[in-house]
Design a protein around this motif. Structure first.
Motif, PDB file in Angstrom:
ATOM      1  N   LEU A  53       4.270   3.075  -7.921  1.00  0.00           N
ATOM      2  CA  LEU A  53       3.360   1.942  -7.857  1.00  0.00           C
ATOM      3  C   LEU A  53       2.654   1.807  -9.196  1.00  0.00           C
ATOM      4  O   LEU A  53       2.527   2.786  -9.934  1.00  0.00           O
ATOM      5  CB  LEU A  53       2.299   2.121  -6.772  1.00  0.00           C
ATOM      6  CG  LEU A  53       2.725   2.361  -5.324  1.00  0.00           C
ATOM      7  CD1 LEU A  53       2.900   3.834  -5.041  1.00  0.00           C
ATOM      8  CD2 LEU A  53       1.677   1.775  -4.364  1.00  0.00           C
ATOM      9  N   CYS A  95      -1.052  -0.263 -10.837  1.00  0.00           N
ATOM     10  CA  CYS A  95      -2.239  -0.961 -10.360  1.00  0.00           C
ATOM     11  C   CYS A  95      -3.294  -0.991 -11.455  1.00  0.00           C
ATOM     12  O   CYS A  95      -3.422  -0.041 -12.240  1.00  0.00           O
ATOM     13  CB  CYS A  95      -2.780  -0.231  -9.127  1.00  0.00           C
ATOM     14  SG  CYS A  95      -4.172  -1.032  -8.309  1.00  0.00           S
ATOM     15  N   GLN A 153      -7.184  -4.526  -8.532  1.00  0.00           N
ATOM     16  CA  GLN A 153      -6.398  -4.433  -7.298  1.00  0.00           C
ATOM     17  C   GLN A 153      -6.563  -3.079  -6.600  1.00  0.00           C
ATOM     18  O   GLN A 153      -5.837  -2.775  -5.651  1.00  0.00           O
ATOM     19  CB  GLN A 153      -4.907  -4.633  -7.625  1.00  0.00           C
ATOM     20  CG  GLN A 153      -4.573  -5.973  -8.258  1.00  0.00           C
ATOM     21  CD  GLN A 153      -4.539  -7.101  -7.250  1.00  0.00           C
ATOM     22  OE1 GLN A 153      -4.274  -6.890  -6.075  1.00  0.00           O
ATOM     23  NE2 GLN A 153      -4.816  -8.319  -7.712  1.00  0.00           N
ATOM     24  N   LYS A 178       4.846  -3.280 -14.316  1.00  0.00           N
ATOM     25  CA  LYS A 178       5.855  -3.106 -13.263  1.00  0.00           C
ATOM     26  C   LYS A 178       7.221  -2.791 -13.856  1.00  0.00           C
ATOM     27  O   LYS A 178       7.992  -2.000 -13.296  1.00  0.00           O
ATOM     28  CB  LYS A 178       5.936  -4.361 -12.397  1.00  0.00           C
ATOM     29  CG  LYS A 178       4.706  -4.616 -11.537  1.00  0.00           C
ATOM     30  CD  LYS A 178       4.813  -5.895 -10.728  1.00  0.00           C
ATOM     31  CE  LYS A 178       5.908  -5.846  -9.686  1.00  0.00           C
ATOM     32  NZ  LYS A 178       5.844  -6.985  -8.734  1.00  0.00           N
ATOM     33  N   GLN A 204       7.089  -0.245  -5.096  1.00  0.00           N
ATOM     34  CA  GLN A 204       6.407  -1.158  -4.191  1.00  0.00           C
ATOM     35  C   GLN A 204       5.103  -1.620  -4.819  1.00  0.00           C
ATOM     36  O   GLN A 204       4.468  -0.907  -5.609  1.00  0.00           O
ATOM     37  CB  GLN A 204       6.136  -0.512  -2.846  1.00  0.00           C
ATOM     38  CG  GLN A 204       5.131   0.640  -2.892  1.00  0.00           C
ATOM     39  CD  GLN A 204       4.693   1.078  -1.508  1.00  0.00           C
ATOM     40  OE1 GLN A 204       5.509   1.471  -0.684  1.00  0.00           O
ATOM     41  NE2 GLN A 204       3.391   1.002  -1.252  1.00  0.00           N
ATOM     42  N   ASP A 205       4.715  -2.850  -4.493  1.00  0.00           N
ATOM     43  CA  ASP A 205       3.395  -3.336  -4.854  1.00  0.00           C
ATOM     44  C   ASP A 205       2.352  -2.607  -4.014  1.00  0.00           C
ATOM     45  O   ASP A 205       2.669  -1.956  -3.000  1.00  0.00           O
ATOM     46  CB  ASP A 205       3.299  -4.845  -4.611  1.00  0.00           C
ATOM     47  CG  ASP A 205       4.058  -5.652  -5.657  1.00  0.00           C
ATOM     48  OD1 ASP A 205       4.355  -5.103  -6.741  1.00  0.00           O
ATOM     49  OD2 ASP A 205       4.362  -6.828  -5.385  1.00  0.00           O
ATOM     50  N   ASP A 216       0.072  -3.998  -2.202  1.00  0.00           N
ATOM     51  CA  ASP A 216      -0.258  -4.721  -0.963  1.00  0.00           C
ATOM     52  C   ASP A 216       0.779  -4.457   0.121  1.00  0.00           C
ATOM     53  O   ASP A 216       1.279  -5.372   0.780  1.00  0.00           O
ATOM     54  CB  ASP A 216      -0.403  -6.217  -1.230  1.00  0.00           C
ATOM     55  CG  ASP A 216       0.827  -6.842  -1.852  1.00  0.00           C
ATOM     56  OD1 ASP A 216       1.689  -6.091  -2.368  1.00  0.00           O
ATOM     57  OD2 ASP A 216       0.951  -8.086  -1.835  1.00  0.00           O
ATOM     58  N   GLY A 226       8.607  -6.860  -5.149  1.00  0.00           N
ATOM     59  CA  GLY A 226       7.454  -6.040  -4.802  1.00  0.00           C
ATOM     60  C   GLY A 226       7.798  -4.930  -3.832  1.00  0.00           C
ATOM     61  O   GLY A 226       6.916  -4.160  -3.416  1.00  0.00           O
ATOM     62  N   HIS A 252       4.679  -6.090   3.828  1.00  0.00           N
ATOM     63  CA  HIS A 252       4.291  -6.467   2.465  1.00  0.00           C
ATOM     64  C   HIS A 252       3.548  -7.806   2.533  1.00  0.00           C
ATOM     65  O   HIS A 252       4.122  -8.795   2.954  1.00  0.00           O
ATOM     66  CB  HIS A 252       5.549  -6.579   1.598  1.00  0.00           C
ATOM     67  CG  HIS A 252       5.292  -6.973   0.182  1.00  0.00           C
ATOM     68  ND1 HIS A 252       6.293  -7.441  -0.654  1.00  0.00           N
ATOM     69  CD2 HIS A 252       4.157  -6.968  -0.573  1.00  0.00           C
ATOM     70  CE1 HIS A 252       5.787  -7.710  -1.837  1.00  0.00           C
ATOM     71  NE2 HIS A 252       4.492  -7.439  -1.818  1.00  0.00           N
ATOM     72  N   SER A 296       3.046 -10.374   0.904  1.00  0.00           N
ATOM     73  CA  SER A 296       3.467 -11.298  -0.152  1.00  0.00           C
ATOM     74  C   SER A 296       3.137 -12.725   0.273  1.00  0.00           C
ATOM     75  O   SER A 296       2.517 -12.950   1.312  1.00  0.00           O
ATOM     76  CB  SER A 296       4.969 -11.139  -0.406  1.00  0.00           C
ATOM     77  OG  SER A 296       5.710 -11.308   0.784  1.00  0.00           O
TER      78      SER A 296
END
Length: 630
Positions: free
Chosen positions: A316, A318, A322, A393, A410-411, A413, A454, A540, A542
């Motif tokens: 991840l 960030c 966030q 990313k 993965q994001d 969120d 994501g 997710h 999104s």
């Protein structure tokens, strides 16, 4: 009639599969099987008749000519010229030939419209294709589109609304045609009373040593044409031509066709512009730092990865803006008892590094590489801050992949319902280089994969390492296009063609990987998810504009586990920075209603609508043993 004919053809195809040893799988092409053929008796008869008629005509012609000449030589009175003699001889010969032909034809068996044409080796042409295109078109059959996708997993998300639609297979050579003589003949010779031959994908491709696949649709519903040009140096890209202005503007039917970027939509939007000089210069500065520092970065990262003692890691990245979403991910995973020892966070600032480590997560921070990335959250999807964070990313995935580790990116969120690595490490999973959550959007700029970047899994190998090196070198496009997703999908398509990179996008209809599409548009799927009846592995958030909305949606659907007093804080402001997980995480979800027209764990009848014409998620509401009613 057509239905019965199709059934008969399916029966033939099944018989052909059995005869060829097919059990539903795709076999490698074998040496050309000898086709069965009917007796050549009819061909020999016709040849004999032709010879007989020719010899009879010659003899009759000679006899008539000799008789007329003899009459002249005997002194008989005549006014005939040689030309007239010639004409009369030809008239009599033609009459005689017609009489003989009619007599001989009576001895032949009658041929009806339903009789098959003669064997292929006795025919040099095809009623489907003229001789001028036989160099690349020797036959044509239909295959059910779903069957083709199931037999050959192209990796692209399927279209669920095409169950009754077919694809076509064009054979470039005779030897590529199916082995069964009747099927091969039907593929080459047109019978207007019957539909095009339909086969199973396995039967249709049994002799194909290579197969080029073209995925096509008609976005914008334009008057579209598809040109197949044989006899050329082959191209594995599709040129797109459109009637349009020279520089910008929408489709204009009054203008000539012009070579056009595939990102130029019929509405006139250019999705794939080249980067401007300012984008290039900013990217060059980042790449200068990267190329100067990368050797040391990889050396330090390798030590961290070895300490994690896992062949596969969850990655991840960030920034501080966030960080609440990162902390909620960790809190929700701990509430479900999941091990996070294989999770590696690439923070873009020191504040996020301290928060991640305070939550018990492994963090790897490189200040020089992350210096250009803002600390604040993006105000909206695609803005300048968003685009800057997207470089992180690319960087974190490229570094871990380069060092030989498989990874799940993965994001922040995202929440887990089950450990996702168990799914990707299952030996029964068909092996691809990369697996993606289906974004659900079918905009032209995301073709052909609509991969959500994501949440995706990457196997480290030569193909994926080259892909992500290419990606980081091309990251100026992220700023130019305001999208990490759009750039990666374009590179996936190119590397799939050029390098044989295998990509799998899980269909959005699968329950395992839901996201924003389901949250905003699939009410029934979300009912199952909030009631705990879904097979979802993760979720997710999104398709959501900003962090504030993501937090509210998580709170409402019962997936928020972070205490309010920790939101927006730095680590030293929370319990002195010690054991943040214990201080900030709730063992149970902290449910708050925000909008009655969005999915919720509990009924929210008093909450406002988020959209003007929104409909309540619950048609009726009541509370019984903690469950809502729909």
């Amino acid at each position: 009639m057509e239905a019965s004919y199709a059934a008969e053809r399916r029966g033939r195809a099944r018989s052909a599969n059995v005869g060829n040893g097919s059990n539903g799988t795709v076999h490698a092409p074998s040496s050309r099987a000898k086709r069965s053929s009917s007796s050549p008796q009819q061909f020999r008869t016709i040849t004999w008749i032709s010879l007989l008629l020719s010899s009879s005509a010659l003899a009759f012609y000679a006899g008539v000519w000799t008789g007329l000449q003899a009459a002249k030589d005997d002194g008989a009175p005549t006014i005939l010229s040689d030309a007239e003699v010639q004409r009369r001889v030809e008239v009599q010969v033609n009459q005689k030939l017609r009489e003989q032909r009619e007599e001989l034809c009576k001895t032949l068996p009658s041929v009806t419209h339903d009789d098959p044409p003669p064997p292929l080796r006795n025919r040099s042409g095809s009623s489907l294709f003229s001789k001028s295109i036989l160099h690349f078109a020797q036959g044509l059959v239909r295959v059910a589109k779903d069957d083709l996708h199931e037999t050959f997993d192209f990796g692209v998300p399927p279209n669920p609304h095409t169950e009754d639609l077919d694809a076509i297979i064009l054979y470039n050579t005779k030897d590529a045609l199916p082995s069964d003589e009747n099927i091969a003949r039907a593929a080459r010779y047109n019978d207007p009373s019957k539909p095009l031959q339909k086969l199973s994908a396995a039967a249709a491709t049994e002799n194909c040593e290579t197969m080029n696949v073209i995925l096509t649709n008609n976005p914008g519903n334009t008057r579209q044409c598809l040109a197949l040009v044989g006899g050329q140096y082959p191209s594995y890209h599709v040129q797109r031509w459109m009637r349009r202005p020279d520089e910008k503007g929408k489709l204009n039917a009054n203008m000539p066709l012009k070579l056009t970027s595939r990102g130029w939509t019929a509405a006139g939007k250019q999705e794939f512009p080249p980067p401007k000089q300012k984008h290039v210069e900013t990217h060059q500065e980042k790449m200068l730092t990267y190329l100067t520092e990368v050797k040391g970065i990889k050396s330090r990262l390798k030590i961290v990865l070895e300490k994690m003692n896992s062949k596969t890691v969850v990655v991840l990245t960030c920034n501080h803006g966030q960080s609440e979403l990162l902390m909620n991910f960790a809190c929700s995973a701990r509430a479900r008892g999941f091990d996070l020892s294989n999770v590696l966070v690439f923070p873009t600032d020191i504040e996020t590094k301290e928060l991640a480590e305070g939550m018990g997560l492994t963090a790897f921070y490189e200040g020089k590489m992350m210096a250009s990335i803002p600390k604040e959250e993006a105000a909206i999807y695609g803005d300048a801050t968003f685009s800057s964070v997207m470089f992180a990313k690319v960087l974190c995935v490229q570094l871990v992949n380069e060092l030989g580790y498989d990874l799940l990116f993965q994001d922040v969120d995202v929440v887990w319902f089950k450990p996702p690595l168990d799914y990707f490490e299952d030996k029964s999973l068909p092996e691809f280089d990369m697996y993606f959550q289906d974004d659900g959007s079918r905009q032209e700029r995301y073709a052909p994969y609509s991969a959500n970047t994501g949440f995706y899994f990457v196997r480290s190998n030569d193909r994926t390492r080259h892909l992500f090196r290419h990606f980081i070198y091309s990251a100026d496009l992220i700023t130019a296009w305001s999208s990490h997703q759009q750039v990666l999908i374009a590179l996936l398509a190119e590397h799939n063609s050029l390098m044989g990179l295998t990509v799998k996008v899980f269909a959005k209809e699968m329950e395992e990987f839901p996201g924003g599409l389901q949250f905003h548009r699939k009410k029934e799927a979300m009912k199952k998810l909030v009631k705990g009846e879904s097979n979802a592995i993760m979720f997710h958030m999104s398709w959501t504009n900003n962090k504030d909305d993501k937090v509210k949606f998580f709170q409402q659907m019962g997936e928020w586990y972070m205490q309010d007093e920790c939101v927006g804080k730095e680590a030293h402001e929370i319990n002195g920075g010690d054991d943040l997980a214990k201080h900030c995480c709730s063992a149970e979800p902290l449910i708050t209603c925000h909008y009655r027209d969005k999915p919720s764990k509990i009924p929210c009848p008093d909450a406002p609508l988020i959209t003007e014409k929104g409909k309540a998620f619950y048609k009726a509401f009541a509370v019984k043993q903690g469950d809502g009613f729909w």
